[in-house]
Design a protein around this motif. Structure first.
Motif, PDB file in Angstrom:
ATOM      1  N   ARG A 124       0.819  -1.208   0.000  1.00 26.24           N
ATOM      2  CA  ARG A 124       0.000   0.000   0.000  1.00 26.24           C
ATOM      3  C   ARG A 124       0.859   1.267   0.000  1.00 26.24           C
ATOM      4  O   ARG A 124       0.407   2.334  -0.400  1.00 26.24           O
ATOM      5  CB  ARG A 124      -0.908   0.055   1.231  1.00 26.24           C
ATOM      6  N   ASP A 125       2.085   1.149   0.512  1.00 24.99           N
ATOM      7  CA  ASP A 125       2.933   2.336   0.713  1.00 24.99           C
ATOM      8  C   ASP A 125       4.352   2.105   0.214  1.00 24.99           C
ATOM      9  O   ASP A 125       5.283   2.724   0.709  1.00 24.99           O
ATOM     10  CB  ASP A 125       2.982   2.680   2.207  1.00 24.99           C
ATOM     11  N   ILE A 126       4.514   1.223  -0.755  1.00 31.40           N
ATOM     12  CA  ILE A 126       5.872   0.906  -1.214  1.00 31.40           C
ATOM     13  C   ILE A 126       6.468   2.121  -1.937  1.00 31.40           C
ATOM     14  O   ILE A 126       7.590   2.538  -1.645  1.00 31.40           O
ATOM     15  CB  ILE A 126       5.883  -0.346  -2.137  1.00 31.40           C
ATOM     16  N   GLY A 127       5.701   2.681  -2.866  1.00 32.84           N
ATOM     17  CA  GLY A 127       6.209   3.819  -3.635  1.00 32.84           C
ATOM     18  C   GLY A 127       6.273   5.114  -2.843  1.00 32.84           C
ATOM     19  O   GLY A 127       7.017   6.030  -3.196  1.00 32.84           O
ATOM     20  N   THR A 128       5.499   5.205  -1.785  1.00 35.55           N
ATOM     21  CA  THR A 128       5.457   6.459  -1.018  1.00 35.55           C
ATOM     22  C   THR A 128       6.405   6.451   0.178  1.00 35.55           C
ATOM     23  O   THR A 128       7.032   7.462   0.477  1.00 35.55           O
ATOM     24  CB  THR A 128       4.024   6.734  -0.503  1.00 35.55           C
ATOM     25  N   VAL A 129       6.495   5.320   0.901  1.00 38.76           N
ATOM     26  CA  VAL A 129       7.217   5.302   2.174  1.00 38.76           C
ATOM     27  C   VAL A 129       8.393   4.314   2.198  1.00 38.76           C
ATOM     28  O   VAL A 129       9.493   4.654   2.630  1.00 38.76           O
ATOM     29  CB  VAL A 129       6.251   4.943   3.342  1.00 38.76           C
ATOM     30  N   ILE A 130       8.152   3.098   1.739  1.00 32.71           N
ATOM     31  CA  ILE A 130       9.176   2.042   1.880  1.00 32.71           C
ATOM     32  C   ILE A 130      10.307   2.241   0.870  1.00 32.71           C
ATOM     33  O   ILE A 130      11.486   2.208   1.235  1.00 32.71           O
ATOM     34  CB  ILE A 130       8.543   0.631   1.723  1.00 32.71           C
ATOM     35  N   CYS A 131       9.954   2.423  -0.385  1.00 32.70           N
ATOM     36  CA  CYS A 131      10.965   2.593  -1.437  1.00 32.70           C
ATOM     37  C   CYS A 131      10.633   3.825  -2.280  1.00 32.70           C
ATOM     38  O   CYS A 131      10.310   3.701  -3.475  1.00 32.70           O
ATOM     39  CB  CYS A 131      11.001   1.366  -2.342  1.00 32.70           C
ATOM     40  N   PRO A 132      10.718   5.026  -1.679  1.00 33.47           N
ATOM     41  CA  PRO A 132      10.357   6.221  -2.447  1.00 33.47           C
ATOM     42  C   PRO A 132      11.272   6.440  -3.655  1.00 33.47           C
ATOM     43  O   PRO A 132      10.899   7.111  -4.614  1.00 33.47           O
ATOM     44  CB  PRO A 132      10.486   7.363  -1.423  1.00 33.47           C
TER      45      PRO A 132
END
Ligand code: DC
Length: 224
Positions: A124-132
């Motif tokens: 849900r948040d890979i592109g935003t938080v985990i792997c920006p």
């Protein structure tokens, strides 16, 4: 040293992102991490201890206990069930859980297992938080009606008797919790390509994704 390429795939449940992510990983020879399984493992661990997945302390303790060394537990078929899904969505709203699982996911991306040349992570948040800084970002979505039908087909395929209304209610509740939580809510990264799979089957979604990865992100698999 150049870090291995990362493809970040985010989107709501039953959008087709898991199927797509797995196929892309195979195509590129990359390792694949279904990050939803980590949240499901934490939620299920709390349930099995007789706890409450909404309790921040219990959820955080279960998240800290989950390490790559004991991640074999991610094979547990119970993780695919609806109880685990609902518990996952609740522990996922706890900031300390997200913080504990962040290192796990980032290490996977930085050093993909089994010598893979890159990594595909979906969540849900890979592109935003985990792997920006991911090399390519896709936000895979589909209409609520289509996602509900897909989940119904999947459950019925597994022999689970369910009412369409119950699946719709479950999906709506999970969408709301995932999108409205204060930490790392489900949202497309500004530099993600949005892929709506409402009118696409798995084959067409894969073809569309490959096209976008190549045209928008310059990512194409070399000769096999
Ligand atoms: O993708 P899934 O249905 O297995 O995810 C289960 C729950 O975990 C989902 O409701 C939201 C949460 N999740 C998350 O918050 N962040 C991720 N990267 C992956 C899943």
């Amino acid at each position: 040293m150049k870090t291995p390429p990362v493809i970040a795939i985010d989107g709501p449940s039953a959008s087709g992102k898991g199927t797509l992510a797995r196929r892309l990983a195979r195509h590129f020879g990359f390792a694949y991490l279904d990050t939803g399984l980590l949240y499901r493992a934490v939620g299920l661990a709390v349930l099995r201890q007789g706890g409450d997945p909404g309790d921040a302390d219990q959820a955080a303790a279960a998240a800290v206990a989950l390490t790559p060394a004991n991640a074999g537990a991610l094979d547990d078929p119970a993780l695919r069930g609806d109880q685990a899904a609902q518990a996952a969505s609740r522990v996922a709203a706890v900031p300390a859980v997200r913080a504990a699982l962040k290192a796990f996911q980032q290490s996977f991306a930085a050093a993909p297992p089994a010598g893979a040349g890159g990594a595909v992570l979906d969540g849900r948040d890979i592109g935003t938080v985990i792997c920006p800084g991911a090399d390519a970002k896709l936000f895979v979505t589909a209409s609520l009606a289509v996602r509900t039908q897909r989940r119904l087909d999947e459950l019925r395929g597994r022999g689970v008797a369910v009412e369409p209304a119950a699946v719709l209610a479950d999906m709506t509740e999970r969408d709301a919790r995932d999108s409205q939580r204060s930490v790392a809510p489900l949202v497309a990264a500004a530099d993600a390509v949005v892929l709506d799979t409402s009118m696409l089957d798995a084959e067409q979604a894969f073809a569309a994704a490959l096209d976008q990865l190549s045209r928008r992100f310059g990512l194409a698999a070399g000769p096999a």
